[in-house]
Write an enzyme that holds these catalytic residues in place. Structure first.
Site, PDB file in Angstrom:
ATOM      1  N   HIS A 180       0.813  -1.221   0.151  1.00  0.00           N
ATOM      2  CA  HIS A 180      -0.027   0.070   0.057  1.00  0.00           C
ATOM      3  C   HIS A 180       0.681   1.621  -0.410  1.00  0.00           C
ATOM      4  O   HIS A 180       2.348   1.469   0.836  1.00  0.00           O
ATOM      5  CB  HIS A 180      -0.767   0.015   1.351  1.00  0.00           C
ATOM      6  CG  HIS A 180      -1.827   1.221   1.062  1.00  0.00           C
ATOM      7  ND1 HIS A 180      -3.337   1.182   0.751  1.00  0.00           N
ATOM      8  CD2 HIS A 180      -2.474   2.851   2.004  1.00  0.00           C
ATOM      9  CE1 HIS A 180      -4.037   2.039   1.039  1.00  0.00           C
ATOM     10  NE2 HIS A 180      -2.910   2.521   1.790  1.00  0.00           N
ATOM     11  N   MET A 240       0.323  11.231  -0.672  1.00  0.00           N
ATOM     12  CA  MET A 240      -0.370  13.022   0.375  1.00  0.00           C
ATOM     13  C   MET A 240       0.558  13.817  -0.219  1.00  0.00           C
ATOM     14  O   MET A 240       1.748  13.697  -0.382  1.00  0.00           O
ATOM     15  CB  MET A 240       0.608  12.895   2.180  1.00  0.00           C
ATOM     16  CG  MET A 240      -0.363  11.325   2.654  1.00  0.00           C
ATOM     17  SD  MET A 240       0.578  11.263   3.942  1.00  0.00           S
ATOM     18  CE  MET A 240      -0.395   9.656   4.294  1.00  0.00           C
ATOM     19  N   MET A 257      -3.838  10.637  -1.394  1.00  0.00           N
ATOM     20  CA  MET A 257      -4.851  11.551  -0.590  1.00  0.00           C
ATOM     21  C   MET A 257      -4.371  12.467  -1.396  1.00  0.00           C
ATOM     22  O   MET A 257      -3.255  13.319  -0.636  1.00  0.00           O
ATOM     23  CB  MET A 257      -4.071  11.532   1.224  1.00  0.00           C
ATOM     24  CG  MET A 257      -4.963   9.785   1.531  1.00  0.00           C
ATOM     25  SD  MET A 257      -4.690   8.554   2.694  1.00  0.00           S
ATOM     26  CE  MET A 257      -2.555   8.744   2.350  1.00  0.00           C
ATOM     27  N   ASP A 304      -8.009   0.978   6.093  1.00  0.00           N
ATOM     28  CA  ASP A 304      -6.761   2.113   6.571  1.00  0.00           C
ATOM     29  C   ASP A 304      -6.767   2.950   6.975  1.00  0.00           C
ATOM     30  O   ASP A 304      -7.244   3.412   6.961  1.00  0.00           O
ATOM     31  CB  ASP A 304      -6.935   2.460   5.051  1.00  0.00           C
ATOM     32  CG  ASP A 304      -5.252   3.241   4.960  1.00  0.00           C
ATOM     33  OD1 ASP A 304      -4.758   3.522   3.819  1.00  0.00           O
ATOM     34  OD2 ASP A 304      -4.544   2.902   5.831  1.00  0.00           O
ATOM     35  N   MET A 349     -11.282   4.127   5.684  1.00  0.00           N
ATOM     36  CA  MET A 349     -10.260   5.197   6.028  1.00  0.00           C
ATOM     37  C   MET A 349     -10.782   5.151   7.747  1.00  0.00           C
ATOM     38  O   MET A 349     -11.758   5.531   8.339  1.00  0.00           O
ATOM     39  CB  MET A 349      -9.666   6.409   5.391  1.00  0.00           C
ATOM     40  CG  MET A 349      -9.060   7.217   4.951  1.00  0.00           C
ATOM     41  SD  MET A 349      -7.882   6.340   4.205  1.00  0.00           S
ATOM     42  CE  MET A 349      -7.084   6.547   5.697  1.00  0.00           C
TER      43      MET A 349
END
Ligand code: DX5
Ligand code: ZN
Length: 212
Positions: free
Chosen positions: A29, A33, A64, A171, A133
């Site tokens: 994963h 960001m 993200m 996650d 999330m």
């Protein structure tokens, strides 16, 4: 159940060593960001490109970012196998899903802790996975938010009622003591960062998740 170790928690002084520690995982994963959508900046396509030849993992890239449409190509070219972006972004999400399908790239939408599962309804029959999330996105090492279990259960029901076939991925904050509850609620994929990479022996920590 798939365990997807999150590179965010790895020792960045040696990513090659980190990848060896989790070579028994099927997915990796990758938490991208941008410092805008979330208050943190992680890594760009160059890092993914650099580690691609070192790894057989499915690169599960979690964007993200505020502008996924502008970044998708770069992350696919760098070696991403699956792309997730957030339902909260101010972009045409159907168009992004369409585009990812033209690139034969499995696509997922992610919801933040305070975003309801209902926000996904217009997209669920088009998604390859949904990413719940279970912490506020932006940082590893946070505690699991318990109401995420109800969202996982809601998604499991919704998948049946909509005759959809997306994987449910979760996650954030997953560890040995809550992973059974996460899987029992309906998770197909567990993203795990700190509980694997911050362990004294990450390979053993990963194995313990599979042997539980
Ligand atoms: C948050 C990140 C983390 C990470 C998992 O934005 O997405 O959830 O992947 O890290 P841990 O397992 O340390 O919460
Ligand atoms: Zn993530």
């Amino acid at each position: 159940m798939i365990i997807a170790p999150s590179l965010l928690a790895a020792n960045f002084q040696s990513l090659e060593q980190a990848l060896k520690q989790i070579e028994d995982a099927r997915w990796l994963h990758l938490d991208v960001m941008d410092g805008h959508f979330v208050p943190n900046l992680s890594f760009g396509p160059m890092v993914i490109e650099a580690i691609r030849p070192l790894s057989e993992h499915v690169f599960d890239t979690h964007l993200m970012v505020a502008n996924p449409g502008q970044l998708i190509d770069a992350y696919i070219e760098a070696g991403s196998d699956r792309i997730t972006f957030h339902v909260e972004v101010d972009e045409d999400k159907h168009a992004l899903i369409d585009y990812l399908k033209t690139r034969n790239t499995p696509v997922g939408l992610s919801i933040k802790p305070h975003t309801s599962v209902e926000q996904l309804l217009p997209y669920v029959d088009r998604l390859d996975h949904v990413l719940v999330m279970s912490v506020e996105p932006g940082f590893g090492g946070q505690s699991f938010i318990d109401h995420s279990l109800e969202k996982i259960r809601q998604l499991k029901t919704l998948r049946t009622t909509h005759d959809a076939n997306f994987l449910i991925s979760v996650d954030g904050g997953i560890n040995a003591s809550n992973v059974d509850a996460v899987v029992d609620a309906g998770a197909d994929v567990c993203v795990v960062g700190s509980s694997i990479f911050k362990a004294a022996d990450p390979a053993a920590a990963l194995k313990a998740f599979y042997d539980r």
